[in-house]
Design a protein around this motif. Structure first.
Motif, PDB file in Angstrom:
ATOM      1  N   GLY A 271     110.640 -19.427  57.275  1.00  0.00           N
ATOM      2  CA  GLY A 271     110.079 -19.677  55.946  1.00  0.00           C
ATOM      3  C   GLY A 271     110.300 -21.100  55.474  1.00  0.00           C
ATOM      4  N   PHE A 272     111.264 -21.785  56.106  1.00  0.00           N
ATOM      5  CA  PHE A 272     111.569 -23.175  55.763  1.00  0.00           C
ATOM      6  C   PHE A 272     111.148 -24.128  56.876  1.00  0.00           C
ATOM      7  CE2 PHE A 272     114.782 -20.522  53.664  1.00  0.00           C
ATOM      8  CZ  PHE A 272     114.524 -20.844  52.348  1.00  0.00           C
ATOM      9  N   GLY A 273     110.437 -23.579  57.888  1.00  0.00           N
ATOM     10  CA  GLY A 273     110.012 -24.413  59.013  1.00  0.00           C
ATOM     11  C   GLY A 273     111.119 -24.689  60.007  1.00  0.00           C
ATOM     12  N   LEU A 274     112.189 -23.886  59.977  1.00  0.00           N
ATOM     13  CA  LEU A 274     113.326 -24.127  60.861  1.00  0.00           C
ATOM     14  C   LEU A 274     113.350 -23.227  62.090  1.00  0.00           C
ATOM     15  CD1 LEU A 274     116.146 -24.501  58.176  1.00  0.00           C
ATOM     16  CD2 LEU A 274     114.967 -26.326  59.408  1.00  0.00           C
ATOM     17  N   GLY A 275     112.527 -22.188  62.113  1.00  0.00           N
ATOM     18  CA  GLY A 275     112.560 -21.252  63.238  1.00  0.00           C
ATOM     19  C   GLY A 275     113.836 -20.425  63.218  1.00  0.00           C
TER      20      GLY A 275
ATOM     21  N   LYS B 287     123.239 -18.091  61.305  1.00  0.00           N
ATOM     22  CA  LYS B 287     123.801 -17.844  59.982  1.00  0.00           C
ATOM     23  C   LYS B 287     124.975 -18.796  59.792  1.00  0.00           C
ATOM     24  CE  LYS B 287     122.836 -12.906  59.841  1.00  0.00           C
ATOM     25  NZ  LYS B 287     123.433 -11.551  59.831  1.00  0.00           N
ATOM     26  N   ARG B 288     125.305 -19.045  58.539  1.00  0.00           N
ATOM     27  CA  ARG B 288     126.482 -19.852  58.246  1.00  0.00           C
ATOM     28  C   ARG B 288     127.698 -18.917  58.264  1.00  0.00           C
ATOM     29  NH1 ARG B 288     126.293 -24.510  56.067  1.00  0.00           N
ATOM     30  NH2 ARG B 288     124.364 -24.080  54.924  1.00  0.00           N
ATOM     31  N   TYR B 289     128.685 -19.287  59.081  1.00  0.00           N
ATOM     32  CA  TYR B 289     129.906 -18.494  59.154  1.00  0.00           C
ATOM     33  C   TYR B 289     131.045 -19.366  59.660  1.00  0.00           C
ATOM     34  CZ  TYR B 289     129.079 -18.016  64.231  1.00  0.00           C
ATOM     35  OH  TYR B 289     128.865 -18.264  65.567  1.00  0.00           O
ATOM     36  N   ALA B 290     132.240 -18.834  59.552  1.00  0.00           N
ATOM     37  CA  ALA B 290     133.428 -19.439  60.152  1.00  0.00           C
ATOM     38  C   ALA B 290     134.230 -18.310  60.774  1.00  0.00           C
ATOM     39  CB  ALA B 290     134.259 -20.188  59.111  1.00  0.00           C
TER      40      ALA B 290
ATOM     41  N   ALA C 298     129.837 -22.288  62.024  1.00  0.00           N
ATOM     42  CA  ALA C 298     128.439 -22.425  62.424  1.00  0.00           C
ATOM     43  C   ALA C 298     127.603 -22.775  61.209  1.00  0.00           C
ATOM     44  CB  ALA C 298     127.941 -21.128  63.047  1.00  0.00           C
ATOM     45  N   VAL C 299     126.603 -23.583  61.449  1.00  0.00           N
ATOM     46  CA  VAL C 299     125.710 -24.029  60.374  1.00  0.00           C
ATOM     47  C   VAL C 299     124.262 -23.744  60.756  1.00  0.00           C
ATOM     48  CG1 VAL C 299     127.308 -25.828  59.603  1.00  0.00           C
ATOM     49  CG2 VAL C 299     125.568 -26.392  61.294  1.00  0.00           C
ATOM     50  N   PRO C 300     123.402 -23.523  59.762  1.00  0.00           N
ATOM     51  CA  PRO C 300     121.985 -23.311  60.057  1.00  0.00           C
ATOM     52  C   PRO C 300     121.306 -24.539  60.669  1.00  0.00           C
ATOM     53  CG  PRO C 300     122.514 -22.372  57.933  1.00  0.00           C
ATOM     54  CD  PRO C 300     123.715 -23.168  58.372  1.00  0.00           C
ATOM     55  N   GLY C 301     121.741 -25.729  60.308  1.00  0.00           N
ATOM     56  CA  GLY C 301     121.092 -26.898  60.888  1.00  0.00           C
ATOM     57  C   GLY C 301     121.763 -28.204  60.523  1.00  0.00           C
ATOM     58  N   ALA C 302     121.950 -29.038  61.533  1.00  0.00           N
ATOM     59  CA  ALA C 302     122.473 -30.381  61.299  1.00  0.00           C
ATOM     60  C   ALA C 302     121.527 -31.136  60.367  1.00  0.00           C
ATOM     61  CB  ALA C 302     122.593 -31.116  62.622  1.00  0.00           C
ATOM     62  N   PHE C 303     122.092 -31.962  59.525  1.00  0.00           N
ATOM     63  CA  PHE C 303     121.369 -32.811  58.587  1.00  0.00           C
ATOM     64  C   PHE C 303     120.707 -32.059  57.434  1.00  0.00           C
ATOM     65  CE2 PHE C 303     121.466 -35.724  62.286  1.00  0.00           C
ATOM     66  CZ  PHE C 303     122.059 -36.828  61.686  1.00  0.00           C
ATOM     67  N   THR C 304     120.830 -30.738  57.391  1.00  0.00           N
ATOM     68  CA  THR C 304     120.282 -30.010  56.247  1.00  0.00           C
ATOM     69  C   THR C 304     121.240 -30.206  55.065  1.00  0.00           C
ATOM     70  OG1 THR C 304     121.324 -27.952  56.958  1.00  0.00           O
ATOM     71  CG2 THR C 304     119.040 -28.339  57.670  1.00  0.00           C
TER      72      THR C 304
ATOM     73  N   PHE D  66     134.315 -15.010  58.557  1.00  0.00           N
ATOM     74  CA  PHE D  66     133.822 -15.316  57.219  1.00  0.00           C
ATOM     75  C   PHE D  66     132.318 -15.579  57.319  1.00  0.00           C
ATOM     76  CE2 PHE D  66     137.926 -17.100  58.243  1.00  0.00           C
ATOM     77  CZ  PHE D  66     138.767 -16.693  57.221  1.00  0.00           C
ATOM     78  N   VAL D  67     131.500 -14.566  57.051  1.00  0.00           N
ATOM     79  CA  VAL D  67     130.048 -14.692  57.172  1.00  0.00           C
ATOM     80  C   VAL D  67     129.445 -14.713  55.771  1.00  0.00           C
ATOM     81  CG1 VAL D  67     127.934 -13.687  58.136  1.00  0.00           C
ATOM     82  CG2 VAL D  67     130.123 -13.371  59.334  1.00  0.00           C
ATOM     83  N   GLU D  68     128.595 -15.686  55.519  1.00  0.00           N
ATOM     84  CA  GLU D  68     127.922 -15.768  54.221  1.00  0.00           C
ATOM     85  C   GLU D  68     126.967 -14.587  54.058  1.00  0.00           C
ATOM     86  OE1 GLU D  68     128.817 -17.771  51.910  1.00  0.00           O
ATOM     87  OE2 GLU D  68     130.033 -19.160  53.104  1.00  0.00           O
ATOM     88  N   ASP D  69     127.022 -13.926  52.910  1.00  0.00           N
ATOM     89  CA  ASP D  69     126.189 -12.743  52.656  1.00  0.00           C
ATOM     90  C   ASP D  69     124.711 -13.003  52.890  1.00  0.00           C
ATOM     91  OD1 ASP D  69     128.332 -11.113  52.041  1.00  0.00           O
ATOM     92  OD2 ASP D  69     128.177 -11.447  49.888  1.00  0.00           O
ATOM     93  N   ASP D  70     124.237 -14.149  52.443  1.00  0.00           N
ATOM     94  CA  ASP D  70     122.813 -14.460  52.594  1.00  0.00           C
ATOM     95  C   ASP D  70     122.536 -15.297  53.844  1.00  0.00           C
ATOM     96  OD1 ASP D  70     123.783 -16.966  51.885  1.00  0.00           O
ATOM     97  OD2 ASP D  70     122.494 -17.185  50.124  1.00  0.00           O
ATOM     98  N   GLY D  71     123.593 -15.617  54.582  1.00  0.00           N
ATOM     99  CA  GLY D  71     123.451 -16.388  55.811  1.00  0.00           C
ATOM    100  C   GLY D  71     123.393 -17.876  55.628  1.00  0.00           C
ATOM    101  N   VAL D  72     123.167 -18.348  54.408  1.00  0.00           N
ATOM    102  CA  VAL D  72     122.995 -19.786  54.202  1.00  0.00           C
ATOM    103  C   VAL D  72     123.906 -20.383  53.133  1.00  0.00           C
ATOM    104  CG1 VAL D  72     120.618 -19.843  55.037  1.00  0.00           C
ATOM    105  CG2 VAL D  72     121.049 -19.436  52.621  1.00  0.00           C
ATOM    106  N   GLY D  73     124.387 -19.584  52.210  1.00  0.00           N
ATOM    107  CA  GLY D  73     125.249 -20.100  51.143  1.00  0.00           C
ATOM    108  C   GLY D  73     126.519 -20.682  51.719  1.00  0.00           C
TER     109      GLY D  73
END
Length: 161
Positions: free
Chosen positions: A118-122, A126-129, A40-46, A141-148
């Motif tokens: 905070g980034f205008g994404l709503g 979280k980023r995970y696999a 999973a990704v926070p957003g396509a094209f980011t 596999f979940v990123e600690d900060d959700g985005v790294g």
């Protein structure tokens, strides 16, 4: 609930792009049979999603499949039109099933929401696999900060298979 090892994935309606346009698909149908690598990704094209996370899974798709993975799927809180365009730009082809969680229904039920306001994404994911066996989480596999992009990479998943 936050998705954990041993949990069954939540059932939610997602969308995927087909030749005849966007089609609804139940998460249990798309992700619940055989061995599935879901990321999973926070957003396509980011930037991080486009430059690092997705390309790693495209590059390593054949290796994942050779390890017994039946399907690789990407999910994002984006619509299927955006995911389809992103997949085409990044050369996904048939290697990865692109699943739109436009309303965040799956992401919310999995407890994987990320506040991107905070980034205008709503609200995003979280980023995970995860490695799923017949719809049950075997590895997560979940990123600690959700985005790294440190622990949820294709390389990290390969190392566990």
């Amino acid at each position: 609930m936050t998705l954990s090892i041993g949990d069954r994935i939540p059932n939610a309606t997602l969308t995927t792009m087909t030749e005849s346009g966007p089609q609804p698909v139940e998460s249990g149908e798309a992700l619940g049979k055989g061995t599935v690598v879901l990321f999973a990704v926070p957003g396509a094209f980011t930037p991080t999603c486009s430059d690092h996370h997705l390309p790693g899974f495209v590059l390593r798709a054949d290796e994942l499949l050779a390890k017994g993975v039946d399907r690789i799927a990407c999910i994002a809180v984006n619509d299927s039109f955006v995911l389809d365009a992103w997949g085409k730009v990044r050369g996904v082809g048939d290697k990865i099933l692109m699943l739109g969680d436009g309303n965040g229904q799956f992401t919310s039920a999995a407890g994987m929401e990320l506040d991107g306001s905070g980034f205008g994404l709503g609200t995003r994911s979280k980023r995970y696999a995860a490695v799923l066996e017949d719809g049950v989480v075997k590895e997560l596999f979940v990123e600690d900060d959700g985005v790294g992009v440190a622990v949820s990479t294709a390389d990290a998943v390969l190392a566990k298979l």
